[in-house]
Design a protein around this motif. Structure first.
Motif, short mmCIF file in Angstrom:
data_model
loop_
_atom_site.label_atom_id
_atom_site.label_comp_id
_atom_site.label_asym_id
_atom_site.label_seq_id
_atom_site.Cartn_x
_atom_site.Cartn_y
_atom_site.Cartn_z
N LYS A 197 0.98 -1.16 0.13
CA LYS A 197 -0.04 -0.12 0.06
C LYS A 197 0.78 1.28 0.11
O LYS A 197 0.52 2.41 -0.55
CB LYS A 197 -0.83 0.25 1.11
CG LYS A 197 -2.01 -1.18 1.36
CD LYS A 197 -2.83 -1.07 2.31
CE LYS A 197 -4.11 -2.36 2.23
NZ LYS A 197 -4.73 -2.30 3.67
N LEU A 198 2.00 1.17 0.60
CA LEU A 198 2.80 2.37 0.88
C LEU A 198 3.26 2.51 -0.69
O LEU A 198 3.55 3.85 -1.03
CB LEU A 198 4.06 2.02 2.10
CG LEU A 198 4.79 3.23 2.09
CD1 LEU A 198 5.30 3.09 3.58
CD2 LEU A 198 6.10 3.25 0.95
N ALA A 199 3.84 1.57 -1.41
CA ALA A 199 4.49 1.78 -2.47
C ALA A 199 3.64 2.37 -3.39
O ALA A 199 4.05 3.04 -4.52
CB ALA A 199 5.12 0.47 -3.14
N VAL A 200 2.14 1.80 -3.49
CA VAL A 200 1.28 2.38 -4.44
C VAL A 200 0.78 3.73 -4.11
O VAL A 200 0.74 4.65 -5.19
CB VAL A 200 -0.17 1.57 -4.25
CG1 VAL A 200 -1.36 2.10 -4.94
CG2 VAL A 200 0.17 0.14 -4.64
N THR A 201 1.02 4.18 -3.03
CA THR A 201 0.64 5.49 -2.60
C THR A 201 1.82 6.41 -3.07
O THR A 201 1.66 7.42 -3.65
CB THR A 201 0.53 5.93 -1.15
OG1 THR A 201 -0.58 5.01 -0.59
CG2 THR A 201 0.49 7.25 -0.70
N HIS A 202 3.06 6.02 -2.88
CA HIS A 202 4.04 6.73 -3.61
C HIS A 202 4.16 6.79 -5.09
O HIS A 202 4.34 7.93 -5.61
CB HIS A 202 5.54 6.07 -3.26
CG HIS A 202 6.84 6.68 -3.48
ND1 HIS A 202 7.57 7.73 -2.93
CD2 HIS A 202 7.35 6.67 -4.85
CE1 HIS A 202 8.35 8.26 -3.75
NE2 HIS A 202 8.26 7.33 -4.69
N ALA A 203 3.92 5.66 -5.71
CA ALA A 203 3.74 5.73 -7.29
C ALA A 203 2.70 6.43 -7.83
O ALA A 203 2.79 7.17 -8.69
CB ALA A 203 3.39 4.14 -7.39
N ASN A 204 1.55 6.57 -6.90
CA ASN A 204 0.48 7.58 -7.30
C ASN A 204 0.82 9.00 -7.13
O ASN A 204 0.44 9.88 -8.04
CB ASN A 204 -0.78 7.18 -6.53
CG ASN A 204 -1.32 5.84 -6.80
OD1 ASN A 204 -1.18 5.38 -8.04
ND2 ASN A 204 -2.30 5.47 -5.95
#
Length: 396
Positions: A197-204
């Motif tokens: 979830k953290l990785a997805v937030t950063h990517a977004n």
């Protein structure tokens, strides 16, 4: 579309036949690898030293730049040895890779850097492909925990650098997309979805703020720590704030292709495709497809090349081809391999330094590592070779 047409025509005679001629592409792979054993041997012969990871070499005096494990490039050398082992099957490279990988373990607690993926996943992650090692798994998860401490919920990103605090409040660089692979894998290993979830937030967040209308990307976006909004969009390694630093575009293409692998998010796939289109269509991309270090350097065609940017993109586009079946991507990757086959790019056998390719560019504004062999250029070259080989092995 002019540049795209030129790209197709330029690569047609060399690589397009590979699409329908498996024997030709396998022969290309074999002929290239026959040129490499001498260079591979140089890596195996390099003496073990936990404080002397080889990063680059100045060929004029054969001086190797050696760095400790805390340097962002430290994981690439072990990764290179793991990949050569996979290419050759020679256990000597595997044994050497294990020794160099051990030297990086202490970085799992280093919270002063965002480069945990480069250091830990390029080494331990590659090792895990060949050994079901519980220690390797634990180190990857522990490293992901450490990397997570640099995440800011207000901003929705992982902080990149800690320096220049008088100028930047919360800098995030496009390179940081590459460190998300460690987080995605940590979730797969541990079952803890927090990392994913953290990785997805950063990517977004990066998707929203790092890209220009022409689909190129900024190097650095600095965020306001109070509002969470971008306050500066600048460069640190490109020609100027609005130029297209070649390796930055490469990180973006690779990063979002990789993020799609873990998420199946179509917005990530589209971002990878659009930035690849910008890169491939650029009028300043040379005919041999090895880019200049920055697409807007006014010194072109006399500007330094950056083999590392070319190999990063080549590796990414093999994977992007898997998701799109667009031959343009695969043709580019194969044409890069074909270009690197020449003695212009492969280091001569008389060069004793533990590197394979010449003509990468590290940090042009600081005049550091200009037009030299650099370890990550080799890493993504080897990865490209492995990815191409995997495609051919699946072809009947």
């Amino acid at each position: 579309m002019k540049k795209l047409t030129i790209l197709i025509i330029a690569t047609l005679s060399i690589v397009l036949s590979c699409k329908n001629d498996t024997a030709t592409s396998k022969e290309q792979f074999k002929s290239f690898t026959e040129l490499l054993p001498v260079r591979y041997q140089k890596l195996k012969e390099y003496p073990l030293d936990s404080l002397a990871f080889p990063r680059s070499v100045t060929l004029s005096n054969n001086t190797i730049k050696k760095v400790p494990s805390k340097d962002w490039t430290s994981g690439f050398f072990a990764g290179n040895l793991w990949q050569i082992y996979e290419l050759t099957g020679d256990e000597a490279y595997k044994n050497k890779a294990k020794e160099w990988t051990k030297f990086i373990e202490k970085e799992k607690f280093n919270n002063r850097t965002h480069d945990m993926g480069f250091k830990v996943f390029c080494s331990f992650g590659n090792g895990l492909k060949h050994e079901n090692n519980e220690d390797y798994k634990n180190i990857i998860v522990e490293s992901a925990k450490t990397l997570s401490t640099r995440f800011n919920e207000k901003i929705g990103s992982i902080r990149s650098w800690d320096f220049n605090r008088d100028i930047w409040q919360f800098p995030v660089i496009i390179d940081n997309m590459m460190n998300l692979e460690l987080l995605f894998e940590a979730t797969k290993i541990s079952g803890d979805s927090t990392f994913h979830k953290l990785a997805v937030t950063h990517a977004n967040t990066t998707l929203k703020n790092h890209f220009r209308a022409d689909n190129s990307c900024y190097h650095v976006v600095d965020y306001d720590t109070i509002t969470g909004q971008p306050r500066l969009k600048v460069t640190h390694q490109g020609f100027n704030d609005e130029s297209s630093w070649a390796r930055g575009q490469a990180w973006a293409i690779y990063g979002y292709t990789m993020a799609y692998r873990y998420t199946n998010s179509l917005q990530y796939l589209e971002r990878a495709k659009l930035t690849a289109q910008f890169y491939l269509n650029h009028e300043n991309l040379p005919e041999d497809n090895i880019p200049y270090w920055d697409f807007e350097d006014p010194a072109i065609p006399n500007a330094p090349r950056d083999v590392s940017a070319g190999t990063i993109v080549a590796s990414a586009l093999v994977e992007l081809y898997k998701y799109t079946k667009n031959d343009i991507y695969l043709n580019y990757s194969r044409s890069v391999v074909e270009s690197l086959k020449s003695e212009k790019y492969i280091l001569d056998e008389t060069v004793s330094a533990p590197f394979i390719l010449d003509h990468s560019t590290g940090n042009w504004p600081k005049k550091d590592e200009i037009d030299e062999p650099i370890v990550y250029g080799d890493y993504y070259f080897l990865e490209t070779m492995l990815r191409l080989k995997a495609l051919e092995d699946k072809t009947p």
